[in-house]
Design a protein around this motif. Sequence first.
Motif, short mmCIF file in Angstrom:
data_model
loop_
_atom_site.label_atom_id
_atom_site.label_comp_id
_atom_site.label_asym_id
_atom_site.label_seq_id
_atom_site.Cartn_x
_atom_site.Cartn_y
_atom_site.Cartn_z
N TRP A 1 0.84 -1.19 0.00
CA TRP A 1 0.00 0.00 0.00
C TRP A 1 0.88 1.25 0.00
N GLN A 2 0.50 2.19 -0.84
CA GLN A 2 1.17 3.49 -0.86
C GLN A 2 0.11 4.56 -0.67
N GLN A 3 0.47 5.60 0.02
CA GLN A 3 -0.50 6.63 0.38
C GLN A 3 -1.16 7.27 -0.83
N ASP A 4 -0.48 7.31 -1.97
CA ASP A 4 -1.09 7.91 -3.15
C ASP A 4 -2.25 7.09 -3.70
N LEU A 5 -2.43 5.88 -3.16
CA LEU A 5 -3.57 5.05 -3.55
C LEU A 5 -4.80 5.32 -2.68
N GLN B 1 -15.36 -0.58 -16.57
CA GLN B 1 -14.10 -1.14 -16.07
C GLN B 1 -14.35 -2.35 -15.17
N HIS B 2 -15.39 -2.29 -14.36
CA HIS B 2 -15.74 -3.45 -13.53
C HIS B 2 -16.09 -4.65 -14.40
N ALA B 3 -16.90 -4.43 -15.42
CA ALA B 3 -17.30 -5.51 -16.32
C ALA B 3 -16.09 -6.08 -17.06
N ASP B 4 -15.19 -5.20 -17.51
CA ASP B 4 -13.98 -5.65 -18.20
C ASP B 4 -13.11 -6.49 -17.27
N PHE B 5 -13.00 -6.06 -16.01
CA PHE B 5 -12.20 -6.82 -15.04
C PHE B 5 -12.81 -8.20 -14.83
N ARG B 6 -14.13 -8.24 -14.69
CA ARG B 6 -14.80 -9.53 -14.48
C ARG B 6 -14.53 -10.46 -15.66
N ARG B 7 -14.61 -9.93 -16.89
CA ARG B 7 -14.34 -10.76 -18.08
C ARG B 7 -12.89 -11.23 -18.08
N SER B 8 -11.97 -10.34 -17.76
CA SER B 8 -10.55 -10.73 -17.71
C SER B 8 -10.31 -11.80 -16.66
N LEU B 9 -10.95 -11.66 -15.52
CA LEU B 9 -10.82 -12.65 -14.46
C LEU B 9 -11.39 -14.00 -14.89
N ASP B 10 -12.54 -13.99 -15.53
CA ASP B 10 -13.14 -15.24 -16.02
C ASP B 10 -12.22 -15.93 -17.03
N LYS B 11 -11.62 -15.15 -17.93
CA LYS B 11 -10.70 -15.71 -18.92
C LYS B 11 -9.47 -16.29 -18.25
N LEU B 12 -8.95 -15.56 -17.28
CA LEU B 12 -7.77 -16.02 -16.56
C LEU B 12 -8.05 -17.32 -15.82
N ARG B 13 -9.21 -17.39 -15.19
CA ARG B 13 -9.57 -18.63 -14.48
C ARG B 13 -9.71 -19.79 -15.47
N ALA B 14 -10.31 -19.53 -16.63
CA ALA B 14 -10.44 -20.57 -17.65
C ALA B 14 -9.06 -21.01 -18.15
N ASP B 15 -8.16 -20.06 -18.37
CA ASP B 15 -6.79 -20.38 -18.79
C ASP B 15 -6.09 -21.22 -17.74
N LEU C 1 -1.66 -3.99 -11.63
CA LEU C 1 -1.73 -2.86 -12.55
C LEU C 1 -3.15 -2.34 -12.70
N TRP C 2 -4.10 -3.25 -12.82
CA TRP C 2 -5.49 -2.82 -12.97
C TRP C 2 -5.94 -2.08 -11.71
N LEU C 3 -5.64 -2.63 -10.56
CA LEU C 3 -6.05 -1.99 -9.31
C LEU C 3 -5.44 -0.60 -9.18
N ARG C 4 -4.15 -0.50 -9.41
CA ARG C 4 -3.48 0.80 -9.29
C ARG C 4 -4.13 1.83 -10.21
N ASP C 5 -4.30 1.47 -11.47
CA ASP C 5 -4.89 2.41 -12.44
C ASP C 5 -6.35 2.71 -12.11
N HIS C 6 -7.09 1.70 -11.71
CA HIS C 6 -8.51 1.89 -11.40
C HIS C 6 -8.69 2.81 -10.19
N ILE C 7 -7.89 2.60 -9.16
CA ILE C 7 -7.99 3.46 -7.97
C ILE C 7 -7.70 4.90 -8.36
N GLN C 8 -6.60 5.11 -9.07
CA GLN C 8 -6.19 6.47 -9.38
C GLN C 8 -7.13 7.17 -10.36
N GLN C 9 -7.73 6.44 -11.27
CA GLN C 9 -8.58 7.06 -12.27
C GLN C 9 -10.06 7.08 -11.88
#
Length: 138
Positions: A5-9, A79-93, A113-121
């Motif tokens: 954890w970094q304070q900028d998050l 972004q939430h929907a995209d993350f869910r799709r990416s997670l589903d694909k990763l689990r299938a892989d 990377l997704w978390l860092r960018d999602h938090i900041q944006q």
Amino acid sequence: MKIEWQQDLATGDEKIDRHHKELLAKVQQLVNACKEGREKTAVLQMLDYLANYVDSHFAEEERFLELYRVANTMQHLKQHADFRRSLDKLRADCVKEGASLAVVTNSLKLTYLWLRDHIQQMDKTMIQAKLDVVVSRG
């Protein structure tokens, strides 16, 4: 590689920040497991954790989005929907390939990377909208 954890998050919301800290700690556990040669079991545990995390954490964020009428709600939800799709694909892989180097690497990339960018944006904008509503209600 040290993930912490970094304070900028910080978003300024204690509950949301606590969720994010917990996720970063889990990502660090996966990194540590990889260093110790335990990535095969750790990546499956991480993916199971992420499935549960996504359900509860995104539900909390989506409640904020609706309650405080955040301007970029549609982009946030996408972004939430995209993350869910990416997670589903990763689990299938992972089921198909096992805990290959690609699956482990993609797990780390997806989470950190997704978390860092999602938090900041997205999340900081969401919490600012909440603060604006609270201040305007005085």
